[in-house]
Design an enzyme around this catalytic site. Structure first.
Site, mmCIF file in Angstrom:
data_model
loop_
_atom_site.group_PDB
_atom_site.id
_atom_site.type_symbol
_atom_site.label_atom_id
_atom_site.label_comp_id
_atom_site.label_asym_id
_atom_site.label_seq_id
_atom_site.Cartn_x
_atom_site.Cartn_y
_atom_site.Cartn_z
ATOM 1 N N ASP A 223 53.988 78.846 53.547
ATOM 2 C CA ASP A 223 53.183 79.331 54.656
ATOM 3 C C ASP A 223 51.828 79.840 54.166
ATOM 4 O OD1 ASP A 223 53.444 79.747 57.673
ATOM 5 O OD2 ASP A 223 52.584 81.654 57.000
ATOM 6 N N HIS B 192 66.231 89.336 51.663
ATOM 7 C CA HIS B 192 66.379 87.969 51.151
ATOM 8 C C HIS B 192 66.522 88.012 49.638
ATOM 9 C CE1 HIS B 192 65.093 83.788 50.139
ATOM 10 N NE2 HIS B 192 65.637 83.501 51.302
ATOM 11 N N VAL C 191 64.616 87.772 46.255
ATOM 12 C CA VAL C 191 63.710 86.686 45.895
ATOM 13 C C VAL C 191 62.803 86.417 47.103
ATOM 14 C CG1 VAL C 191 65.373 84.899 46.603
ATOM 15 C CG2 VAL C 191 63.570 84.333 44.975
ATOM 16 N N GLY D 85 60.951 80.800 49.670
ATOM 17 C CA GLY D 85 60.027 79.720 49.356
ATOM 18 C C GLY D 85 59.146 79.353 50.532
ATOM 19 N N CYS D 86 59.675 79.476 51.745
ATOM 20 C CA CYS D 86 58.888 79.130 52.930
ATOM 21 C C CYS D 86 57.675 80.044 53.091
ATOM 22 C CB CYS D 86 59.747 79.146 54.185
ATOM 23 S SG CYS D 86 60.496 80.745 54.548
#
Length: 171
Positions: free
Chosen positions: A84, A70, A76, A79-80
């Site tokens: 989480d 990713h 990076v 963001g999830c």
């Protein structure tokens, strides 16, 4: 009897194996989905709403699993995964204050991303201020959280909701 108010990685792994809160109760995920290395502080009072707070960290290493996929050539942290981690902490907090059941994320009111976690970063810091707790037939925790990288706030999340369920079969 006083409760432990900080946890190291080995203790978090014990939680992931179901050894902390007992069978049928909340567990953290295990690697690769465990998104924290330590909980520095966890309380059932204090914080912005005087209902409790959590402070936790993740050490960033360039070989963390998500950097290779990713995105290739533009790594990076998704963001999830930071989001989480915030849900993981709210669920852990609910079990830590003594509630039974399996944790499930139930939503978030608002999320803003204003930065990113790159493989060159050193540390991600998660902060949660618990704002509402229901401990009746329904066990629900609601908190506001932030994610910082190397001391700079990069995500905010309002109204993170996590529930604990004795049975998740009908969920």
């Amino acid at each position: 009897m006083s409760r432990v108010e900080a946890f190291d990685r080995e203790q978090l792994l014990q939680c992931g194996r179901g050894e902390m809160f007992g069978p049928g109760n909340a567990q953290l995920p295990t690697p690769n989905m465990l998104m924290l290395d330590r909980i520095l502080k966890i309380t059932d009072s204090g914080g912005a709403f005087d209902k409790g707070e959590i402070l936790a960290e993740l050490d960033v290493k360039p070989d963390l699993w998500f950097f290779s996929c990713h995105f290739p050539g533009d790594p990076v942290m998704p963001g999830c995964l930071g989001l989480d981690a915030l849900w993981q902490l709210v669920g852990f907090w609910l079990a830590w204050i003594g509630n039974p059941g399996h944790g499930r994320a139930l939503g978030v009111g608002e999320v803003k991303f204003t930065g990113q976690v790159l493989p060159t970063a050193k540390k991600v810091t998660y902060k949660i201020d618990m704002k509402r707790v229901i401990t009746r037939k329904l066990v629900l925790g609601i908190g506001d959280g932030t994610v910082e990288v190397d001391g700079r706030e990069i995500y905010t999340a309002k109204d993170l909701r996590v529930g604990l369920f004795i049975s998740t079969e009908g969920f």
